[in-house]
Design an enzyme around this catalytic site. Structure first.
Site, PDB file in Angstrom:
ATOM      1  N   HIS A 268      -6.415  -1.954  17.513  1.00  0.00           N
ATOM      2  CA  HIS A 268      -5.090  -2.540  17.271  1.00  0.00           C
ATOM      3  C   HIS A 268      -4.340  -1.707  16.224  1.00  0.00           C
ATOM      4  CE1 HIS A 268      -6.497  -5.626  19.842  1.00  0.00           C
ATOM      5  NE2 HIS A 268      -7.334  -6.138  18.960  1.00  0.00           N
ATOM      6  N   ASP A 319      -9.412  -5.205  26.233  1.00  0.00           N
ATOM      7  CA  ASP A 319      -9.644  -6.247  25.238  1.00  0.00           C
ATOM      8  C   ASP A 319      -9.909  -7.621  25.866  1.00  0.00           C
ATOM      9  OD1 ASP A 319      -9.652  -7.864  22.986  1.00  0.00           O
ATOM     10  OD2 ASP A 319      -7.812  -7.082  22.127  1.00  0.00           O
TER      11      ASP A 319
HETATM   12  C1  NGQ Z   1     -11.944 -11.151  19.295  1.00  0.00           C
HETATM   13  N1  NGQ Z   1      -9.647 -10.607  19.780  1.00  0.00           N
HETATM   14  O1  NGQ Z   1     -12.857 -10.838  18.542  1.00  0.00           O
HETATM   15  O2  NGQ Z   1     -12.140 -11.500  20.467  1.00  0.00           O
HETATM   16  C2  NGQ Z   1     -10.527 -11.093  18.765  1.00  0.00           C
HETATM   17  C3  NGQ Z   1     -10.089 -12.446  18.313  1.00  0.00           C
HETATM   18  C4  NGQ Z   1     -10.529 -12.513  15.843  1.00  0.00           C
HETATM   19  C5  NGQ Z   1      -8.565  -9.914  19.432  1.00  0.00           C
HETATM   20  N2  NGQ Z   1      -8.432  -9.621  18.172  1.00  0.00           N
HETATM   21  C6  NGQ Z   1     -10.903 -13.019  17.197  1.00  0.00           C
HETATM   22  N3  NGQ Z   1      -7.673  -9.534  20.286  1.00  0.00           N
HETATM   23  O3  NGQ Z   1      -9.912 -11.460  15.699  1.00  0.00           O
HETATM   24  O4  NGQ Z   1     -10.872 -13.185  14.879  1.00  0.00           O
HETATM   25 ZN    ZN Z   2     -11.001  -7.255  20.268  1.00  0.00          ZN
END
Ligand code: NGQ
Ligand code: ZN
Length: 453
Positions: A268, A319
């Site tokens: 990101h 993702d």
């Molecule tokens: C994840 N996903 O780990 O799946 C994360 C969300 C977080 C993205 N950042 C959970 N798109 O970052 O705490």
């Molecule tokens: Zn992720």
């Protein structure tokens, strides 16, 4: 030795004609010769590209993609989506994970990804205890990689805290709980399976989920050269919390804590100052951009133009899997920037003025680096990972090779990927994965079970 004769192939130097590609029984390219003669009986293709690398995946989220698109009673955000995602993650059993990941990887292959980096944090059982084998879930991902034929970089995740200042994990995060020792034990199990189709690295989940001491400990203990991925600066709230906790912004802070170099992928990295943008570009790390998920979750837009101007390396990932297509990912990467700047043709540099070609080639370069595998280029010694485009489709009829990537990325929604070779195996033929039906049956059965719980 197996071979393919391409009338036009995208080689490291650009498009070349009459290219004979040969690969060995291990799935490595042995020879790539331009202006070659087609051997009698050789398989032929018109347009051949290196397969794309998907540098960021949470495979289990494929099963909930498209099911979180209803407004709740409060304002919806990344953080409300995350609550839904946790509820979903809380139910998945090992066999279901394998079925979902296999289906996802088949879809990725069919759309032109031949490699994936799995940022894997669903490590423990539903009750928060480790499985008898702490690598159980990671091995399910590895099995899905094998069933589909996709090349895999497995990144077991370190996840210890619910937020900055070492906040204790919430109940919904107990399945993710790991510390440096646990991650290294999982790495050790997976290392026994390392090979040309499987690399093993590690991933501190985010600055929210690990302490700086743990970050340094894991980075130092992982075998040299292995990929290290981390989520960073995705949401404004995360930037504010990082400033509150450390006095620094996330990317500045990470770079102060560890030696961020070419083995790192910063996933990101959306919210950057000019100084962070320049420092990230100069570090040699990869910015892991996931435009469709970043749009879906309302993250914001990465400063791509200044990052390119500073010589930064980037790649793409799907993702949360709201899309499984590198075409859509790269298209949205460029379109986000056009909307932001009210300009056209942003992703280019002084040498390459063709947006489609620039995006495909740069994402190959960054993705290959982030994967730690010998992929991303059609040259001897790299994996035989390639796509044959459907030259019978009207979009490609009569085009010059220099127009192929523009047509591929910016014209319509038909899937122009006809055949896919991954690790020297033809896994997609005529648009269909060779095991597509059986894998889809296992997937639909798994998702029915999950949705009836
Ligand atoms: C994840 N996903 O780990 O799946 C994360 C969300 C977080 C993205 N950042 C959970 N798109 O970052 O705490
Ligand atoms: Zn992720």
């Amino acid at each position: 030795m197996s071979s393919l004769f391409a009338r036009h192939a995208l080689l490291p130097e650009g498009w070349r004609d009459d290219v004979l590609l040969e690969w060995d029984a291990q799935g490595n390219l042995a020879a790539v010769r331009e202006n070659a003669e087609a051997p009698a009986g050789a398989e032929r293709a018109d347009y051949v590209l290196p397969g794309m690398i998907n540098l960021h995946s949470h495979a289990f989220q494929r099963a909930m993609a498209g099911l979180a698109e209803r407004a709740g009673s409060l304002e919806d955000s990344f953080w409300t989506w995350r609550e839904l995602m946790y509820r979903f993650a809380g139910r998945i059993a090992p066999g279901q994970l394998e079925a979902v990941a296999s289906q996802l990887y088949v879809e990725c292959l069919r759309h032109g990804y031949t490699a994936v980096c799995e940022f894997h944090y669903l490590q423990r059982d539903i009750d928060g205890a480790f499985y008898a084998d702490p690598a159980e879930m990671a091995l399910r991902i590895a099995a899905a990689g094998q069933a589909s034929g996709i090349g895999l970089t497995l990144l077991p995740v370190m996840y210890s805290h619910a937020g900055f200042n070492e906040q204790p994990l919430k109940p919904a995060q107990q399945r993710f709980r790991t510390d440096p020792g646990a991650v290294l034990r999982i790495v050790e199990v997976l290392d026994a399976r390392r090979g040309p189709q499987l690399e093993v690295g590690a991933a501190p989940h985010s600055l929210r989920a690990v302490s700086s001491g743990q970050l340094r400990e894991l980075a130092a203990a992982l075998p040299a050269g292995r990929p290290l991925h981390i989520h960073i600066a995705e949401q404004q709230l995360e930037v504010r919390q990082c400033l509150d906790a450390t006095g620094m912004r996330p990317v500045d802070y990470l770079m102060q804590q560890v030696d961020v170099d070419a083995r790192w992928c910063l996933v990101h990295a959306t919210h950057l100052t000019d100084g962070e943008t320049a420092a990230l570009a100069a570090s040699g790390a990869v910015a892991g951009l996931c435009p469709t998920t970043e749009a879906n979750l309302g993250d914001g837009l990465f400063p791509l133009a200044p990052y390119i101007a500073a010589g930064g390396t980037f790649g793409i990932g799907s993702d949360s899997h709201v899309s499984q297509s590198p075409v859509e990912e790269l298209r949205w990467l460029e379109y986000g920037q056009r909307l932001l700047r009210q300009q056209r043709n942003i992703a280019v540099d002084g040498d390459c003025r063709d947006v489609g070609a620039y995006l495909w080639r740069q994402a190959l370069r960054g993705g290959a680096q982030a994967s730690g595998r010998a992929v991303g280029r059609l040259e001897p010694g790299r994996r035989a990972d390639l796509l044959v485009l459907d030259s019978a489709h009207p979009n490609l009829d009569g085009v010059d090779s220099g127009e192929v990537l523009g047509r591929f990325l910016f014209c319509g929604n038909d899937n122009l990927v006809r055949d896919v070779l991954a690790g020297g195996q033809w896994v997609v033929r005529g648009g269909r994965h060779v095991d597509q039906d059986a894998i889809a049956r296992r997937y639909t059965a798994a998702v029915r079970e999950l949705r009836s719980m």
